[in-house]
Write a protein that holds these residues in place. Structure first.
Motif, PDB file in Angstrom:
ATOM      1  N   ALA A   3      40.969 -49.084  -8.524  1.00  0.00           N
ATOM      2  CA  ALA A   3      41.108 -48.256  -7.322  1.00  0.00           C
ATOM      3  C   ALA A   3      40.500 -48.955  -6.119  1.00  0.00           C
ATOM      4  N   SER A   4      39.342 -49.585  -6.341  1.00  0.00           N
ATOM      5  CA  SER A   4      38.663 -50.290  -5.257  1.00  0.00           C
ATOM      6  C   SER A   4      39.511 -51.459  -4.755  1.00  0.00           C
ATOM      7  N   GLY A   5      40.099 -52.198  -5.700  1.00  0.00           N
ATOM      8  CA  GLY A   5      40.950 -53.324  -5.335  1.00  0.00           C
ATOM      9  C   GLY A   5      42.146 -52.882  -4.507  1.00  0.00           C
ATOM     10  N   ILE A   6      42.725 -51.758  -4.897  1.00  0.00           N
ATOM     11  CA  ILE A   6      43.881 -51.255  -4.150  1.00  0.00           C
ATOM     12  C   ILE A   6      43.464 -50.863  -2.731  1.00  0.00           C
ATOM     13  N   ARG A   7      42.291 -50.212  -2.621  1.00  0.00           N
ATOM     14  CA  ARG A   7      41.806 -49.859  -1.271  1.00  0.00           C
ATOM     15  C   ARG A   7      41.595 -51.108  -0.432  1.00  0.00           C
ATOM     16  N   PHE A  45      27.699 -60.403   6.896  1.00  0.00           N
ATOM     17  CA  PHE A  45      27.060 -59.482   7.833  1.00  0.00           C
ATOM     18  C   PHE A  45      28.079 -58.549   8.474  1.00  0.00           C
ATOM     19  N   SER A  46      29.363 -58.894   8.342  1.00  0.00           N
ATOM     20  CA  SER A  46      30.358 -58.166   9.131  1.00  0.00           C
ATOM     21  C   SER A  46      31.395 -57.405   8.314  1.00  0.00           C
ATOM     22  N   ASP A  47      31.520 -57.683   7.026  1.00  0.00           N
ATOM     23  CA  ASP A  47      32.621 -57.070   6.271  1.00  0.00           C
ATOM     24  C   ASP A  47      32.278 -55.638   5.861  1.00  0.00           C
ATOM     25  N   VAL A  48      32.683 -54.708   6.718  1.00  0.00           N
ATOM     26  CA  VAL A  48      32.359 -53.305   6.518  1.00  0.00           C
ATOM     27  C   VAL A  48      33.063 -52.750   5.279  1.00  0.00           C
ATOM     28  N   ALA A  49      34.320 -53.162   5.096  1.00  0.00           N
ATOM     29  CA  ALA A  49      35.096 -52.644   3.965  1.00  0.00           C
ATOM     30  C   ALA A  49      34.467 -53.070   2.639  1.00  0.00           C
ATOM     31  N   LEU A  50      34.009 -54.310   2.606  1.00  0.00           N
ATOM     32  CA  LEU A  50      33.405 -54.814   1.375  1.00  0.00           C
ATOM     33  C   LEU A  50      32.082 -54.098   1.096  1.00  0.00           C
ATOM     34  N   ALA A  51      31.315 -53.815   2.166  1.00  0.00           N
ATOM     35  CA  ALA A  51      30.066 -53.066   1.995  1.00  0.00           C
ATOM     36  C   ALA A  51      30.354 -51.675   1.436  1.00  0.00           C
ATOM     37  N   ALA A  52      31.462 -51.076   1.923  1.00  0.00           N
ATOM     38  CA  ALA A  52      31.840 -49.752   1.419  1.00  0.00           C
ATOM     39  C   ALA A  52      32.163 -49.818  -0.069  1.00  0.00           C
ATOM     40  N   GLU A  53      32.922 -50.850  -0.467  1.00  0.00           N
ATOM     41  CA  GLU A  53      33.287 -50.961  -1.882  1.00  0.00           C
ATOM     42  C   GLU A  53      32.061 -51.285  -2.741  1.00  0.00           C
ATOM     43  N   ALA A  54      31.119 -52.031  -2.162  1.00  0.00           N
ATOM     44  CA  ALA A  54      29.889 -52.326  -2.899  1.00  0.00           C
ATOM     45  C   ALA A  54      29.130 -51.028  -3.177  1.00  0.00           C
ATOM     46  N   ALA A  55      29.077 -50.144  -2.163  1.00  0.00           N
ATOM     47  CA  ALA A  55      28.412 -48.855  -2.345  1.00  0.00           C
ATOM     48  C   ALA A  55      29.147 -48.031  -3.403  1.00  0.00           C
ATOM     49  N   GLN A  56      30.483 -48.063  -3.296  1.00  0.00           N
ATOM     50  CA  GLN A  56      31.310 -47.329  -4.257  1.00  0.00           C
ATOM     51  C   GLN A  56      31.037 -47.821  -5.683  1.00  0.00           C
ATOM     52  N   ALA A  57      30.912 -49.132  -5.822  1.00  0.00           N
ATOM     53  CA  ALA A  57      30.661 -49.702  -7.145  1.00  0.00           C
ATOM     54  C   ALA A  57      29.302 -49.235  -7.688  1.00  0.00           C
TER      55      ALA A  57
END
Lengths: 309, 330, 506
Positions: free
Chosen positions: A15-19, B201-213
């Motif tokens: 799911a994360s990859g798709i997002r 320092f800038s990848d907001v989307a990746l930070a979000a997915e890191a939190a999700q993980a």
């Protein structure tokens, strides 16, 4: 490592990859259309930043998510008009004009953000929509069919763009002006009009991608895309200028990124190699490009302005 | 049939676009320049910083600190390209600004070249733990592990699952100090801390997915540092997860879920520096922000209620760090 | 022919570009059912006139009448709508699209926005059956041979029901057999009443196909005639403006010893396939060995490997005057007496931004003659180059003029001057007169014959069969990387060589 292979983690990673893949996919599909017509747009990232900001600002002020999406699309469309005029009518060198658009988008979105918003303030995120029946499939449903609407739109765009390129007269004209504009011109196909339209569609999709990014995150800040638009351009090469290939590239990029993040959260990847692991999506993409190099052919007239004389 | 790029027309168009940007930019900076407030000192001050001055993080903390001293600084922000920052630093020095604050570790190299050319100007540089031997440079750094430790202790009281997730940027500077301090504090209370550096320092989307993980892996309290964590805070909001902030007060990002923020009050050390400058010392010393000198302050969010025991524990921890009975591992 | 108004009348057409008058007061007409040839050198104004007809340029003066009525054509789509078709010299095809898609391009689909390839394919089959144009509508164009691509161009025009068809140098890339096939097709089209404008500079083709011939020189019409009343020599004279010797007189020269000896030569091309496949060749002193073949059959690679620009594969023999050249660098080869006039003259033969004199001494500038202790001796260079410019009749404002501003023929003369001053033992001349005006070609031919007289072994690679037959003592025909036959030029016929070139007799 075994923790990674539990179902819930795998589902979450998928799911994360798709997002993660979604903004890349939308932007790269748009860029595919432009490049198929012979126009390289390195300004995708800038267009995404502008549309992301204006979509964000709209939602911040109006609380209306769909109005935000619409504004993002319109901003992309307007940038398409500008880029179209620069490249099609003034025959400007595409590489440097795209960089100009990028710099403008980067600077102007940040400036507007600082003047109009100041500190990052959260907005509503796009709600997830469960697809009836499909969402109830164990695990798969959770991974694939519980996303926000724009994610479905992104993947629906793949067959739509494929169909447009292969089965419509407009798609045929795009291929013609991208491969041999002189030939198209000699048959009365307007190269300028075809390319301009392709640029408009491509930029509009970049606008949608920017809106999708900011509304998925519920936030905006300077350089929100963090170079995402440039990766999208690379994914077009990766996908060999075919929508399905581009989707494969976007998914690979997103899934590898998600997997790395997931493995880091599980503390499987030690801190000492964290930075190397973070390069995995980019390295994989480069490796794939090297393997693919020579086997696929770019549109022959890519980056070449057309004029009769 | 040869394509002929009409580059002149294009250049003009591009120039118009860029000029437009600058005009709007100029209008923007008018607000910042107007008003010439000096309270304690006649010294003129300029700040050069890598991110936006209202980033709710690193740069904003410095701007707010200088303004808190009653000084209106000139600001060049967003200079994530070091060469741009170097040009701005030299420009302010040439303009006769008395104190130029180079707010970024990465500006050190440029400063070593510029500072000797302007012996009458004081350069304040951080975060850095030494002055590179330059006698017109003051250095400063936060002992971010101290506030991190306090946040970690409190976070451990809030977790039900016993697992806390941390989202960090690149492993460098005060980010590492904060995160290591946080982990030491939380682990001292028996919690498990999972740390992810996204290496951006800038990848907001990746930070979000890191939190999700982290959430997928059972974390029910989150913290993080640097400007890209706004993405992680978004994930916390969506999932009703308590959040601990650092660098600036992050309560505006979610007034219901931000528990506490470690805030940098640079003005504490700046005041000491300014006093030295007035007395004729142009630099050569290094200052640290600590809980003890009030350069670091844990600001609790009134909107998030903590029970009495937890509040007491937080206060005791702060006291313990100040009197040296608690080691933060920093 | 009818007594009605001609299909096309172009009257008093004048077209100016900055600094150039491309067409000046040109009259040209065409009747249905005839082939009217437009003949002229490169830059004579043929293309400009046809671009005006096709709506790509607008004339500054003059008028175009179609079927007796004035017409103003401002774009290719208007030309197509007026039933004017054009087969361009460089095929106007999109290689990645299928034949049917290429034909359908620009035509309004019966299914609106969706393509309508089934009915298009149906029409293509009808057209190809009725005109003898075998094409498969479903194949992608990149898979097709040059001859097939040309047939598609004609199908495209017929599909749009062109009544007037312009063929711009249609035979340039065809084998003699393909040319014959093409002419049959063209005749069938005139039998249907269509009018054809044939653009070419190959005089024997012009003589065999045309009903009428109009000759252009420097943008003006210099003559109009019919084949029965003229000759190739006369046509050439009209094109150039003076008497021209099309094939030079070759004095009898007694062939000397073998100078170039090649055995078992194999070369990989740019795409990794065998471009030259196990070739044996001998070239004698005082002999011109012509190499004929359709472009892309290994001629270029053969020239480059002997010149030292490409590596041979495996073991092989390349000897010049009994000494092996294998592994020798280009400098060594030149020192042993090898001169090379390359096919891509602006890429491999001269440096465009350099002046005429710089290009003339490009090879020898380090030698004792033009430099002392690394410094160029400008006096000696000036004398030498001024003499060469005169001796080789290079038309240039001066020896310090940038080479790129000269015409193709004069650039070639600069290269020839440099290469021949070296007094070579072996001369490799690749396409020496391609894109060169007739006057310069005549001159270049004379120089080649002169080399033959002084005992040079010459390898002449050319796609121009007239040139190969006219100049060579023997002719080696290449097909698919192999030499499929060596014939004495005294016994050579265009037909016989053509069959070899097509691989038929291989």
């Amino acid at each position: 490592m075994s923790e990674f292979f539990t179902l819930s983690v795998l589902v979450a990673t998928l799911a994360s990859g798709i997002r993660l893949a979604t903004p890349y996919l939308i932007a790269a599909l748009g860029e595919t259309i432009g490049q198929r017509s012979g126009v390289l747009n390195l300004g995708v990232d800038g267009v995404m930043l502008l549309s992301a900001f204006f979509a964000y600002w709209t939602v911040l002020e109006t609380k209306n998510l769909w109005l935000g999406v619409a504004v993002g699309i319109v901003v992309g469309f307007v940038m398409g008009i500008i880029y179209g005029i620069i490249t099609v009518f003034f025959h400007a060198t595409q590489g440097i004009s795209g960089i100009g658009i990028f710099l403008f988008g980067l600077g102007f979105s940040d400036l507007m953000f600082q003047k109009q918003v100041g500190t990052p303030r959260p907005i509503k995120q796009l709600p997830d929509v469960s697809i009836p029946l499909l969402a109830d499939i164990p695990h798969v449903g959770e991974a694939l069919f519980q996303h926000n609407l724009l994610i479905y739109v992104a993947f629906l765009l793949v067959p739509i763009v494929t169909f447009m390129l292969k089965r419509t007269t407009f798609g045929m004209n795009i291929s013609a002006v991208g491969e041999n504009p002189q030939a198209a011109d000699s048959l009365g196909v307007s190269v300028a009009q075809t390319r301009f339209t392709a640029i408009l569609i491509g930029n509009t999709m970049a606008g949608l991608a920017g809106a999708a990014l900011t509304l998925e995150l519920g936030i905006f800040q300077a350089n929100l895309t963090s170079g995402l638009g440039f990766i999208a351009v690379a994914l077009v090469y990766f996908g060999a200028w075919r929508p399905v290939g581009v989707m494969g590239g976007a998914l690979l990029y997103g899934l590898v990124g998600a997997t790395v993040v997931q493995l880091k959260a599980l503390q499987v990847i030690p801190r000492s190699v964290s930075d190397i692991a973070s390069m995995a999506p980019a390295l994989l993409t480069i490796a794939a490009l090297i393997v693919l190099a020579g086997r696929v052919k770019a549109p022959s007239a890519l980056t070449r302005p057309f004029s009769r004389h | 049939m040869k394509p002929k790029p009409n580059s002149r027309t294009f250049t003009r168009l591009l120039a118009v676009l860029l000029a437009f940007t600058f005009v709007v930019a100029a209008c923007g900076s008018d607000d910042a320049d107007s008003g010439d407030a000096t309270v304690d000192t006649d010294l003129t001050v300029a700040i050069v910083a890598p991110s936006a001055s209202e980033d709710l993080a690193f740069t904003q903390s410095m701007v707010d600190s200088v303004k808190a001293m009653g000084i209106t600084p000139q600001i060049t922000d967003g200079t994530f390209i070091v060469d741009d920052a170097a040009a701005a630093i030299r420009g302010y020095a040439e303009d006769g600004i008395n104190v130029v604050i180079a707010h970024g570790t990465q500006f050190g190299g440029s400063l070593a070249e510029i500072a000797p050319d302007f012996p009458d100007t004081t350069f304040i540089w951080g975060t850095a733990t030494d002055t590179q031997g330059l006698d017109n440079v003051f250095a400063y750094y936060p002992e971010a592990d101290q506030g991190g430790y306090v946040n970690g202790v409190v976070a451990a009281q809030l977790t039900q699952s016993g697992t806390i997730g941390v989202v960090g940027p690149v492993q460098a500077g005060d980010a590492v100090a904060y995160i290591d301090g946080f982990a030491a504090g939380a682990e001292s209370q028996g919690a498990t801390v999972n740390i992810t550096y996204t290496d951006s320092f800038s990848d907001v989307a990746l930070a979000a997915e890191a939190a999700q993980a982290h959430l997928t892996n059972g974390a029910d309290v989150l913290t993080g540092t640097a400007q890209m964590v706004v993405g992680a805070v978004g994930v916390a909001s969506e999932n009703d997860i308590p959040w601990f902030g650092t660098q600036a007060n992050q309560t505006p990002l979610d007034e219901g879920l931000v528990v506490a923020s470690q805030v940098y009050h640079w003005e504490v050390v700046l005041k000491e520096m300014f006093a030295l400058i007035e007395d004729g010392t142009k630099g050569g010393q290094t200052f640290a922000l600590t809980l003890e000198n009030d350069g670091l302050v844990i600001e609790f969010n009134d909107g998030y209620e903590l029970d009495g025991d937890t509040t007491k524990l937080a206060e005791d921890t702060i006291a313990g760090i100040i009197d040296g009975s608690i080691s933060t591992g920093g | 022919m009818t007594t009605e108004a001609p299909l096309l009348q172009m009257r008093g057409i004048t077209k100016r570009f900055p600094g150039v008058i491309a067409n000046e007061d040109v009259d040209f007409d065409l009747h249905g059912g005839e082939v009217h040839t437009l003949l002229g050198e490169n830059g004579a104004g043929k293309s400009t006139l046809m671009k005006i007809l096709f709506g790509l340029y607008q004339p500054d003066e003059g008028e175009v009448l179609l079927r007796g009525k004035p017409i103003d054509i401002t774009s290719p789509s208007e030309a197509i709508a007026a039933r004017i078709g054009m087969v361009h010299q460089h095929f106007m095809l999109v290689p990645t699209l299928t034949v049917a898609e290429n034909v359908a391009l620009g035509i309004k689909s019966k299914r609106g926005m969706l393509t309508d390839l089934d009915s298009v394919s149906e029409r293509i089959r009808e057209i190809s059956d009725s005109h003898g144009l075998a094409v498969d509508p479903s194949v992608e164009v990149w898979r097709l041979s040059v001859g097939e691509r040309q047939r598609i161009e004609i199908v495209k025009a017929l599909f749009r029901d062109a009544e007037l068809l312009v063929l711009d140098e249609p035979t340039a890339v065809l084998t003699p057999q393909e040319v014959d096939d093409l002419f049959v097709i063209l005749r069938r089209m005139t039998d249907e009443g269509r009018g054809l404008i044939f653009i070419s500079h190959k005089l024997h083709e012009v003589m065999s196909l045309s009903d009428r011939i109009t000759v252009l020189r420097n943008g003006r019409v210099t003559g109009q005639t019919v084949p029965s009343e003229t000759s190739r020599e006369q046509l050439a004279q009209m094109m150039v403006g003076r008497a021209v010797r099309l094939t030079p007189d070759k004095p009898d020269v007694k062939a000397g010893d073998v100078r170039l000896k090649v055995r078992g030569l194999t070369v990989r091309g740019d795409r990794g396939t065998k471009a030259v496949d196990n070739i044996d060749l001998d070239v004698y002193g005082g002999e011109i060995l012509g190499v004929a073949g359709v472009s892309g059959n290994g001629q270029r690679e053969l020239a480059e490997v002997i010149a030292g620009l490409r590596e041979p594969e495996g073991t092989c023999t390349i000897e010049l005057d009994g000494t092996s050249l294998v592994g020798a660098d280009t400098r060594t080869r030149r020192d042993r007496g090898l001169s090379y006039v390359p096919e891509e003259r602006m890429r491999d033969g001269a440096i465009g931004d350099f002046t005429v004199s710089e290009n003339m001494i490009l090879v020898d500038h380090g030698g004792e003659r033009f430099s002392r202790s690394g410094l160029l001796n400008f006096g000696a260079i000036k004398d030498h180059c001024t003499e060469l410019v005169q001796r080789y009749a290079v038309k240039t404002p001066g020896i310090d003029t940038p080479t790129s501003s000269l015409s193709g023929g004069n650039i070639q003369k600069v290269i020839m001057a440099r290469e021949l001053t070296a007094e070579p033992h072996l001369l490799i001349a690749s396409q020496p007169t391609r894109g060169v005006d007739i006057g310069s070609a005549e001159y270049i031919h004379e120089r080649l014959v002169e080399q033959r007289s002084r005992g040079t072994a010459t390898l002449l690679i050319s796609e121009d069969l007239d040139e190969v037959i006219g100049l060579s003592d023997r002719i080696a025909v290449m097909f698919d990387g192999r030499v499929v036959g060596i014939v004495d030029s005294a016994d050579a016929t265009r037909e016989g060589i053509g069959l070899l070139m097509a691989g038929v007799l291989a």
